[in-house]
Design an enzyme around this catalytic site. Structure first.
Site, PDB file in Angstrom:
ATOM      1  N   SER A   1       4.096 -15.353  -0.274  1.00  0.00           N
ATOM      2  CA  SER A   1       3.366 -14.058   0.304  1.00  0.00           C
ATOM      3  C   SER A   1       2.201 -14.329   0.910  1.00  0.00           C
ATOM      4  CB  SER A   1       3.282 -12.959  -0.739  1.00  0.00           C
ATOM      5  OG  SER A   1       4.558 -12.390  -0.979  1.00  0.00           O
TER       6      SER A   1
ATOM      7  N   LYS B   1      -6.315  -7.868  -0.146  1.00  0.00           N
ATOM      8  CA  LYS B   1      -5.037  -7.273  -0.208  1.00  0.00           C
ATOM      9  C   LYS B   1      -5.385  -6.331  -1.261  1.00  0.00           C
ATOM     10  CE  LYS B   1      -0.221  -8.818  -1.227  1.00  0.00           C
ATOM     11  NZ  LYS B   1       0.465  -9.888  -1.564  1.00  0.00           N
TER      12      LYS B   1
ATOM     13  N   SER C   1       4.286 -10.879   1.539  1.00  0.00           N
ATOM     14  CA  SER C   1       3.948  -9.526   1.294  1.00  0.00           C
ATOM     15  C   SER C   1       2.384  -9.261   1.866  1.00  0.00           C
ATOM     16  CB  SER C   1       4.215  -9.118  -0.168  1.00  0.00           C
ATOM     17  OG  SER C   1       3.258  -9.870  -0.870  1.00  0.00           O
TER      18      SER C   1
END
Lengths: 479, 493
Positions: B178, B79, B154
Site C-alpha cells: 500500500s 494517511k 491503499s
C-alpha cells in the site's frame, strides 16, 4: 434397582491479580470508583491502540502457578478470543489458548481427615472485561444497558482443574484451601463479593464403575463458596433424577439463581460460540528466563501446608490448632510473633482461638491491628497472679478496642487482684450475713452453695478477688 | 521555481539560510492545494489553520535563534488511518466518519515534536483494504499523471499529494504494497520499512502482523530525512524493535560499487508489461556498470504468497475490526436489541470490500477450517521467510518490478477482486517476510505513466535502499519531475 452415580466436577476459577495497573496499560485497578474513570485508549480498545505487558502481573501469575505446583512454561503465547459483547472493548479478549503460562499442577486438600490431591489442567493469564448494568434483568430484555469499563483490562488469572472433584462439599473445600493459598501468595484479595474471585463449574454424572464421562452442564453465577456447594448439590440431584428416569442430560450453560436456589438454563447464544482463537499479533510470545522463574520461586512465602506441618512439629500444636493458625496467614504471623516471647504455646493458642478471636469479631478489628506483645503481657499478668481470670478477659476486650497495654490499664483502672484476709474477710462476712439460706444449704452438704457465695463476693470485689482463695476462706468460715 | 515545487531537503536549506519562512512555504502549498485538489481529491480532511499555526510557531522559534530540526517547518500530509488528537480520523470508512481520537499516533507525535505543519489527512481505501483508493467510502482519488487512472492504493491520497506538489512529503502505510504500489503509479520514492522499525501505536490496524508506516517522497534524500524522524523503538508498541536507528541521510553518498544484486525472476515475469520489465533492467544495468554483480534468483514460494497473504491479512482484519460495534464510538445504527444493533451498525458502516475480507478472515479462523487455511498460510509465511533468508546469503539486494503494469484505469478492476489483488503481486512476499522494500521510479511508459522498480533488502537495511535509490536518481535518465498535465485556468481539468 436404583442405579448409583458418581459425580464428576471440574472448576474454572478466575482471579483478579492485585496489580496497581491493568494487564496491558497503565490504568488504575482501584475497585468501586465512578464508572469509566480508570480508562485509556488501550483498555477502551480505541482504534490504533496497542497492548503492552504488565511485568508485575506476570510475576504474580508465575508465583501463583508455582504455589500450585504447576509447570511454568518458558515459552507461552497470547491469543485472541473473538466474540461480540458490549463489555468487550476490542471485540476480542486477549487470553491464552494452546500455549498457557503453566501446565498441570495440583492442590492438596483435607477431606474427611484425609489428604486429597486435586489435579490442575492449566493456569493462564487473560484480561478482564467491563461490567454491564441492565435496566432490566438481562441484556436481552432491557430497554437499555450501561457499560463500565473500569474493570476492562484488569489482569485475570484462570485456574482450571481436572475433573477431579466429586461433590459440592469437596468443591467448596478446594476453593477454601485455594483462597488460603492465594492469600498467602498475596496475588489476589480473593473477594468473591467484589468479583475478584469467581468460579464456574462443569458437572456431570456417570454410573458407578463407569470410566466414560457423562454429558456435562456448566454452572455460572455462583457468588460465594456456599453457593458453589449448593448449586452443585442441586445439579447432582437434578441430573440424578433425570438419569434415573432414563432421561438425557442436555449439554448447556446454567445460571445459579441465589433466590430460588436452583440452576436455570441460560438463554441467548452463549456456549455455542466459535471463538476463532488465533495468536495475538500485537504481542510477542512471552519468554520467561529460567532465572526469572527461579527468582519468583525463591520469593514465595511459606505456604499453608508447610506451615501447618511446622507449627505441629515446632510448637507441639494439634491438627485443629495448627489448621486454625494457618488458615489465615496473619493469624499465624500473630501467633509466631507472640510465641517469640511466650513459650507455653498451647496456652497461647487457647487464648487466641478463644478470647482473642471472639473480641476481634465483636470489635470488628483485624488481627493485624493487634500488637502480639500485648497479649503476652496480659497472659503474663494473669500467670503471675497480678490479675484474676475474669479481669484478664475484661482487659483483653479493652486492649483490643483501645490498643492500650494491659499493664497500664490495670494501673489506670485499679484492677489489680485483691488478696489477703484483711481485705477479703470483711466482704466474706458481709456475704455470709446476707445469705443465711445458702450457708445453711452448704452445711447440709450442698457443695454448690459455696460456689454461689464465692460468686457473690466476686461481684462485690468487681472480679478482682481470686476465686480459689475466696473458696478456701468461705469454707473455713462456715464449715 | 515555486516553493511547492521544491523538495523537503531544499526547503530545509532555505529555512536554515532564513531565505524563506515556514508560513510562506505552507501558504504556497495551500495555494497549490486550492488549485489542484478539486480535480484530484486526495484529502479527506484539510487542516490549513493547524498548518499555519505550526509554521508560525516554528518561524518564531527559528527567529529567536533556536536550533531546529532540518525538517522543522516542512509541511506534510498523512494517511487518514493514523490517529490525530482532536482531529477526525476516518480510515475512509463510514463507521469512523465522525471519529475524533483523543490521542496522537506515535508517528504524529514525532512529526509534532519536530514541528512539521500538517496539511491534512489523505484519502485511502477503506481500512487500507484495496489497491486503488476506489474503496474509499467517500470518493476516489485520481492519478495526477492521468486523471482517468487510479493513483494506486491503499495510500493513494498520500501518493497523489506528493506527486501533485500539494505537500513535499507524506506518510502512508503498507500492509501488502500500500505504499510501494501507489509510489510506483505516481512516480515517487515509497518505502515500506522493516516490520517493527516504525511504531504502529495509533495506526488503525488492518493486519497487525503486516502493517508498517513509511514515507512518500520525491527523492531518496527526502525519504531518508523523514525516516530519521519516524523510525525507532517505541515502548508502546510491543512489536517495535530495539535496534538502533542509523542516520539515513548521512549514509546516502556511500559507495554502492560491489553490491551483489539478485533479480527476482517472479518479479520480472514475462506476463508483465514488457516496458515495465525493461525499465527495471535498465536500472539494473546502471548498477552493473558501476560494478555490481548481477544474477537471477528465484523465490519459489512467491506463487503461494498471494494466497497466504489473503488469508492472514483478512484473518487479522476480521478480529481487528470487531471493535467497531457502535457501543463506544463511531457509527451506531441503533436497533431493537443488541444483536440487531451490532449487525445494523456494521452492515451500514463497512463497505463491500471490508465486508468481503471480514468474511474471508472469519471463515479462515473458524473451527474446522483453521488448520486448512490460517495455519497453512502461516506455514507458507515461514517458508517465504526462509526463501528470503537463503536469497540474502547470496545477495545484498533483490530487485524486480514494483507493479506488473503502470496505473490502471478507474473502474477497470472494481468488478474483479482477484485482478485487483494481483496488482500487488510483487509487494506481498517481502511484506510477509517483514523486510524493508522501496519503490524507486524507473522511467515513463510510452503511455506517459510512471513505472517503478522495487528494491528489497535484509531487515534493518533501509539505509542501503535509500543509498541505491539515491545513486539511481543521479545516474538514470532524468525523469520529468511533474506530471505533464496541462493546468487550465484555475487548475486541472
Amino acid at each position: 434397582m436404583k442405579m448409583k452415580y458418581d459425580t464428576v466436577i471440574g472448576l474454572e476459577i478466575h482471579l483478579e491479580l492485585q496489580t496497581h495497573s491493568k494487564l496491558f496499560c497503565g490504568c488504575s485497578t482501584t475497585f468501586g470508583q465512578e464508572p469509566n474513570i480508570n480508562c485509556c485508549p488501550i483498555c477502551l480498545g480505541l482504534p490504533g491502540s496497542l497492548p503492552v505487558f504488565n511485568r508485575r502481573a506476570i510475576e504474580l501469575a508465575v508465583s501463583v502457578a508455582l504455589a500450585l505446583n504447576s509447570a511454568v512454561q518458558q515459552k507461552s503465547r497470547f491469543d485472541r478470543k473473538n466474540y461480540f459483547y458490549p463489555d468487550l472493548p476490542k471485540g476480542y479478549q486477549i487470553s491464552q489458548y494452546d500455549q498457557p503460562l503453566a501446565r498441570g499442577g495440583y492442590l492438596e486438600i483435607e477431606f474427611d481427615e484425609e489428604s486429597r490431591r486435586i489435579n490442575l489442567e492449566r493456569v493462564h493469564l487473560e484480561e478482564e472485561a467491563g461490567k454491564l448494568m441492565h435496566a432490566g434483568d438481562s441484556i436481552f430484555d432491557s430497554s437499555y444497558s450501561l457499560v463500565d469499563y473500569n474493570r476492562a483490562g484488569i489482569a485475570l488469572l484462570e485456574i482450571v482443574t481436572k475433573p477431579d472433584i466429586h461433590s459440592g462439599r469437596e468443591a467448596r473445600l478446594f476453593l477454601e484451601d485455594l483462597r488460603t493459598l492465594l492469600l498467602y501468595t498475596g496475588a489476589s484479595d480473593c473477594k468473591m463479593e467484589e468479583g475478584s474471585l469467581r468460579c464456574d463449574a462443569n458437572i456431570s454424572l456417570r454410573p458407578v464403575g463407569s470410566t466414560a464421562l457423562g454429558t456435562r452442564v456448566e454452572v455460572k453465577n455462583m457468588n460465594s463458596f456456599r453457593a458453589v456447594e449448593m448449586a452443585l448439590n442441586y445439579e447432582v440431584k437434578r441430573q440424578e433424577e433425570i438419569l434415573s428416569a432414563d432421561g438425557h442430560i442436555i449439554q448447556e450453560t446454567c445460571h445459579w439463581d441465589e433466590e430460588k436456589k436452583e440452576t436455570i438454563p441460560l438463554r441467548g447464544k452463549e456456549g455455542s460460540s466459535d471463538y476463532r482463537y488465533f495468536p495475538e499479533p500485537d504481542l510477542l510470545p512471552l519468554t520467561l528466563e529460567a532465572s526469572f522463574i527461579e527468582k519468583q520461586s525463591a520469593l514465595l512465602p511459606e505456604l499453608p501446608r508447610q506451615r501447618r506441618v511446622r507449627f505441629k512439629e515446632h510448637y507441639g500444636l494439634n491438627g485443629k490448632e495448627a489448621t486454625l493458625l494457618t488458615e489465615n496467614r496473619t493469624l499465624g504471623d500473630f501467633f509466631e510473633a507472640a510465641a517469640n516471647d511466650y513459650s507455653d504455646y498451647r496456652n497461647l493458642v487457647k487464648w487466641i482461638q478463644g478470647d482473642l478471636l471472639y473480641q476481634l469479631r465483636e470489635s470488628g478489628k483485624s488481627v493485624e491491628q493487634i500488637e502480639p506483645g500485648l497479649l503476652v503481657e496480659l497472659i503474663t499478668l494473669l500467670n503471675n497472679g497480678n490479675i484474676t481470670r475474669p479481669v484478664a478477659k475484661e482487659l483483653l476486650a479493652e486492649m483490643v478496642l483501645s490498643g492500650k497495654s494491659p499493664h497500664k490499664l490495670v494501673q489506670e483502672k485499679g484492677l489489680g487482684r485483691i488478696s489477703g484476709q484483711e481485705k477479703l474477710l470483711p466482704l466474706v462476712d458481709r456475704v455470709i450475713a446476707e445469705n443465711p439460706e445458702a450457708v445453711e444449704n452448704y452445711r447440709r452438704g450442698k457443695e454448690k452453695a459455696s460456689a454461689f457465695l464465692v460468686g457473690r463476693v466476686m461481684a462485690l470485689s468487681g472480679g478482682r478477688a481470686d476465686p480459689e482463695e475466696l473458696s478456701k476462706l468461705i469454707k473455713g468460715k462456715i464449715s | 521555481m515555486k516553493l511547492y515545487e521544491k523538495t523537503a531537503a531544499d526547503l530545509g536549506r532555505l529555512f536554515q539560510k532564513k531565505e524563506v519562512s515556514a508560513v510562506e512555504v505552507v501558504r504556497s502549498f495551500l495555494d497549490r492545494i486550492e488549485k489542484v485538489e478539486p480535480y484530484l481529491k486526495a484529502f479527506i480532511t484539510h487542516t490549513p489553520a493547524m498548518a499555519l499555526e505550526t509554521a508560525n510557531e516554528i518561524d518564531n522559534r527559528r527567529m529567536s535563534g533556536e536550533e531546529l530540526h532540518p525538517l522543522a517547518g516542512v509541511p506534510i500530509a498523512i494517511k487518514d488511518n493514523m490517529c490525530t488528537e482532536g482531529l477526525r480520523t476516518t480510515c475512509a470508512s463510514r463507521i469512523l466518519e465522525n471519529f475524533i481520537p483523543p490521542y496522537d499516533a506515535a508517528v504524529v507525535g514525532a512529526l509534532k515534536r519536530v514541528g512539521m505543519p500538517l496539511l491534512g489527512k489523505t484519502n485511502m481505501d477503506e481500512f487500507a483494504m484495496g489497491s486503488s483508493t476506489e474503496n474509499s467510502a467517500f470518493f476516489t482519488t485520481r492519478n495526477p499523471w492521468d486523471r482517468e487512472r487510479v493513483p494506486g492504493g491503499s495510500s493513494g491520497g498520500s501518493a497523489v499529494v506528493v506527486s501533485a506538489g500539494m505537500a513535499p512529503l507524506a506518510l502512508g502505510s503498507d500492509t501488502g504494497g500500500s505504499i510501494r504500489q501507489p509510489a510506483s503509479f505516481c512516480g515517487l520514492i515509497g518505502l515500506r520499512p522493516t516490520y517493527g522499525r516504525v511504531s504502529r501505536y495509533g495506526l488503525i490496524a488492518f493486519a497487525s502482523s503486516l502493517d508498517q508506516i513509511g514515507p512518500f517522497s520525491l527523492t531518496a534524500l527526502d525519504g531518508a530525512l523523514l525516516m530519521n524522524i519516524i523510525a525507532g523503538y517505541d515502548p508502546l508498541d510491543s512489536t517495535s524493535l530495539p535496534e538502533s536507528v542509523p542516520d539515513y541521510p548521512l549514509g546516502l553518498e556511500e559507495d554502492v560499487k560491489k553490491l551483489r544484486i539478485g533479480i527476482i525472476r517472479q518479479n520480472v515475469s514475462k506476463d508483465f508489461d514488457p516496458e515495465v520489465t525493461a525499465a527495471v533492467m535498465k536500472l539494473v544495468s546502471i548498477l552493473e556498470e558501476n560494478g555490481a554483480e548481477i544474477d537471477e534468483v528465484s523465490l519459489p514460494l512467491t506463487d503461494y504468497g498471494l494466497g497466504a497473504y489473503y488469508l492472514i491479512a483478512p484473518a487479522e482484519a476480521s478480529s481487528n475490526l470487531g471493535r467497531y460495534d457502535g457501543v463506544r464510538y463511531g457509527h451506531n445504527a441503533g436497533g431493537d436489541d443488541i444483536e440487531s444493533m451490532f449487525s445494523r451498525t456494521r452492515g451500514e458502516g463497512f463497505g463491500p470490500e471490508v465486508k468481503r475480507r471480514i468474511m474471508i478472515g472469519t471463515y479462515a479462523l473458524s473451527a474446522g477450517y483453521f488448520d486448512a487455511f490460517y495455519l497453512q498460510a502461516m506455514k507458507v509465511r515461514t517458508l517465504i521467510r526462509r526463501d528470503y533468508a537463503i536469497a540474502f546469503n547470496r545477495f545484498d539486494l533483490l530487485v524486480g518490478a514494483t507493479t506488473p503494469t503502470p496505473a490502471f484505469k478507474i473502474g477497470e478492476k472494481t468488478d474483479d477482486p482477484l485482478q485487483m489483488y494481483l496488482s500487488d503481486i510483487c509487494n506481498i512476499t517481502d511484506a510477509l517476510a517483514g523486510l524493508p522494500s522501496l519503490s524507486v521510479p524507473s522511467g515513463l511508459h510510452s503511455n506517459g505513466l510512471p513505472m517503478g522498480t522495487q528494491l528489497t533488502a535484509p531487515a534493518f537495511q533501509e539505509g542501503l535502499l535509500f543509498k541505491v535509490a539515491n545513486f539511481l536518481e543521479q545516474k538514470r535518465d532524468p525523469l520529468p519531475r511533474w506530471p505533464r498535465v496541462e493546468l487550465p485556468e484555475g487548475g486541472l481539468q
